[in-house]
Design a protein around this motif. Structure first.
Motif, PDB file in Angstrom:
ATOM      1  N   LYS B 141      21.004  11.443   5.939  1.00  0.00           N
ATOM      2  CA  LYS B 141      19.929  10.382   5.741  1.00  0.00           C
ATOM      3  C   LYS B 141      19.206  10.482   7.259  1.00  0.00           C
ATOM      4  O   LYS B 141      18.180  10.148   7.340  1.00  0.00           O
ATOM      5  CB  LYS B 141      20.627   9.042   5.317  1.00  0.00           C
ATOM      6  CG  LYS B 141      19.676   8.065   4.989  1.00  0.00           C
ATOM      7  CD  LYS B 141      20.402   6.522   4.396  1.00  0.00           C
ATOM      8  CE  LYS B 141      19.202   5.393   4.332  1.00  0.00           C
ATOM      9  NZ  LYS B 141      19.480   4.423   5.224  1.00  0.00           N
ATOM     10  N   GLU B 145      15.313  10.944   8.411  1.00  0.00           N
ATOM     11  CA  GLU B 145      14.472  10.170   8.876  1.00  0.00           C
ATOM     12  C   GLU B 145      13.712  10.684  10.079  1.00  0.00           C
ATOM     13  O   GLU B 145      12.687  10.633  10.472  1.00  0.00           O
ATOM     14  CB  GLU B 145      15.394   8.819   9.542  1.00  0.00           C
ATOM     15  CG  GLU B 145      15.402   7.737   8.667  1.00  0.00           C
ATOM     16  CD  GLU B 145      16.027   6.528   9.143  1.00  0.00           C
ATOM     17  OE1 GLU B 145      15.357   5.890  10.085  1.00  0.00           O
ATOM     18  OE2 GLU B 145      17.113   6.148   9.160  1.00  0.00           O
ATOM     19  N   VAL B 151      16.243  13.458   1.890  1.00  0.00           N
ATOM     20  CA  VAL B 151      17.572  13.748   2.144  1.00  0.00           C
ATOM     21  C   VAL B 151      17.960  14.918   1.259  1.00  0.00           C
ATOM     22  O   VAL B 151      18.692  15.804   1.766  1.00  0.00           O
ATOM     23  CB  VAL B 151      18.420  12.524   1.548  1.00  0.00           C
ATOM     24  CG1 VAL B 151      19.781  13.021   1.717  1.00  0.00           C
ATOM     25  CG2 VAL B 151      18.280  11.176   2.403  1.00  0.00           C
TER      26      VAL B 151
END
Lengths: 294, 173
Positions: B141, B145, B151
């Motif tokens: 995750k 970012e 993901v």
């Protein structure tokens, strides 16, 4: 769908070894997972980079902004140009007076051979004037009014006064209200009817005066117990003449009024008072001698 | 009011806290991508200078994603891409208990070299994702970012990276 990225899930420990045992190269994969876990972070000098960062940050902030600098320069240039252009200059000729009216209706009478300067546009911000010579001021009531001379400064608030700044003499006479005279580090407040004289950087006299206006404004000169040489100096100036009194022995002080617009009358009065004769050497030169006739 | 003040990135202390939390991962990300340490540090600097310049507009909660976005948009063309050189921890515990053959140590070293070479040969995208997970221990995750991808896309990259590494290592044999 899940199965599609089974290796990713296994690497992230979401599924165990058994789930992918049948994948080809399982042994190698296990080793990859194991040894890659022992890899070390690259060298990163956190503190050094932070330090660099802070110094770059401040230099970036201080970076010279040319456009701002240029505008400031232009504004400064224009305002100083306006300032210079709005300076008003007055010069009175020898043997003539000149009356100047200031933006606030203050009146300035320039004695002969004097220079006076003030800033027209900035008058409301800066009521400062410059004087070289002698002038009589009738200042309208209002904010502070300053007269600067080569010798000293006079600060006033609505009043009438006379300032003389010639050569080494600095003299201020207050005819109404009060004025502050600043000479070097010395400050003196003059009330109505008081005057102060400095010569060659020293205080000469601080005393009272009884007339309403300077004599030169009313075209006369009043003298009160002054030496003959001082009287003659005034005459020399008023009439642009040269007077020789080296042969005069009489040394008494003179008190009285002399006209400043009639040379013959002035000379006559002086001759009678001091019992002396004068002869005309040329148009502009006179010599006094003692009157021998008893 | 007090809370606002504490959350202000313009505050030197808050700023340093943000720096301490994210500078390293940004540095490492760029290192994994281009293999150039100088460039990585430059990226950190530029990203954090941008953050400082915009500290009034960026709330603390958004600082992380702001930094990642800025970092991803940096164009540092003046730097050369280099080989990503990696180090292993000095003492790696034995992988399997039973194998205590004299060749074991040698085989281990051999594998480590092969693995490093295989990682160097990975595509930028696969390598960054893989190393952020393996070295920086970032979750999928978090990697998503940092890289500004989904993901799922991270999982795909990890899958591909693993497959590619295995093929390469086995090909070295």
């Amino acid at each position: 769908m899940k199965k599609k990225y089974n290796l990713a899930d296994w690497l992230d420990n979401k599924i165990d070894d058994q789930s992918i045992e049948d994948v080809s190269g399982f042994d190698t994969l296990k080793k990859i997972k194991y040894y890659s876990g022992w890899l070390e972070k690259p060298d990163f000098n956190k503190d050094k980079v932070l330090e660099n960062l802070k110094s770059t940050r401040t230099t970036k902030k201080k970076k010279f902004n040319w456009s701002i600098a240029a505008s400031i320069l232009i504004i400064l240039g224009i305002s100083s140009l306006i300032f210079i252009l709005s300076v008003k200059d007055f010069t009175s000729q020898i043997n003539s007076q000149e009356t100047v009216l200031l933006p606030d209706d203050s009146k300035v009478i320039l004695a002969q051979n004097s220079k006076f300067q003030f800033n027209n546009w900035f008058w409301n911000f800066d009521r400062t004037t410059k004087l070289n010579g002698q002038a009589y001021f009738e200042v309208a009531k209002g904010k502070t009014f300053t007269v600067k001379t080569n010798s000293g400064k006079v600060k006033v608030l609505g009043t009438r006064f006379d300032v003389k700044s010639r050569d080494s003499i600095f003299k201020v006479v207050c005819y109404e209200g009060s004025v502050k005279v600043i000479f070097k580090n010395e400050e003196n407040i003059l009330k109505k009817g008081q005057f102060i004289t400095y010569q060659n950087g020293k205080k000469l006299e601080q005393s009272n005066i009884y007339n309403e206006k300077p004599e030169w404004v009313s075209k006369t000169h009043q003298f009160k117990g002054v030496s003959l040489s001082e009287v003659m100096q005034q005459l020399e100036q008023d009439y642009q003449i040269e007077v020789d009194i080296t042969q005069v022995t009489e040394d008494k002080r003179f008190s009285g009024t002399l006209p400043s617009d009639s040379l013959s009358l002035a000379l006559d009065i002086l001759s009678k008072t001091y019992q002396m004769n004068f002869s005309v050497i040329n148009e502009n030169k006179f010599i006094f001698v003692d009157d021998d006739q008893e | 009011m007090e809370k606002n003040l504490a959350d202000n990135v313009c505050d030197e202390k808050v700023y340093e806290r943000v720096y301490n939390s994210y500078s390293e991962v940004i540095n490492n990300y760029f290192y994994y991508k281009f293999g150039n340490q100088e460039m990585a540090e430059e990226s950190v600097q530029e990203a954090f200078i941008k953050l400082w310049e915009n500290c009034k507009k960026v709330p603390l909660a958004k600082a992380k994603s702001y930094l990642y976005t800025v970092a991803n948009n940096l164009s540092l063309n003046r730097y050369k891409h280099k080989k990503v050189v990696l180090k292993y921890a000095k003492t790696v515990p034995q992988h399997t208990e039973d194998k205590q053959s004299p060749d074991y140590k040698m085989e281990e070293e051999e594998f480590k070299v092969k693995l490093e070479k295989a990682i160097q040969d990975l595509s930028e995208k696969q390598r960054t994702a893989f190393l952020l997970h393996r070295i920086d221990e970032k979750s999928y995750k978090e990697i998503a970012e940092i890289l500004n991808i989904s993901v799922k896309a991270v999982e795909k990259r990890m899958q591909k990276a693993l497959e590619s590494l295995r093929e390469k290592i086995e090909a070295f044999k």
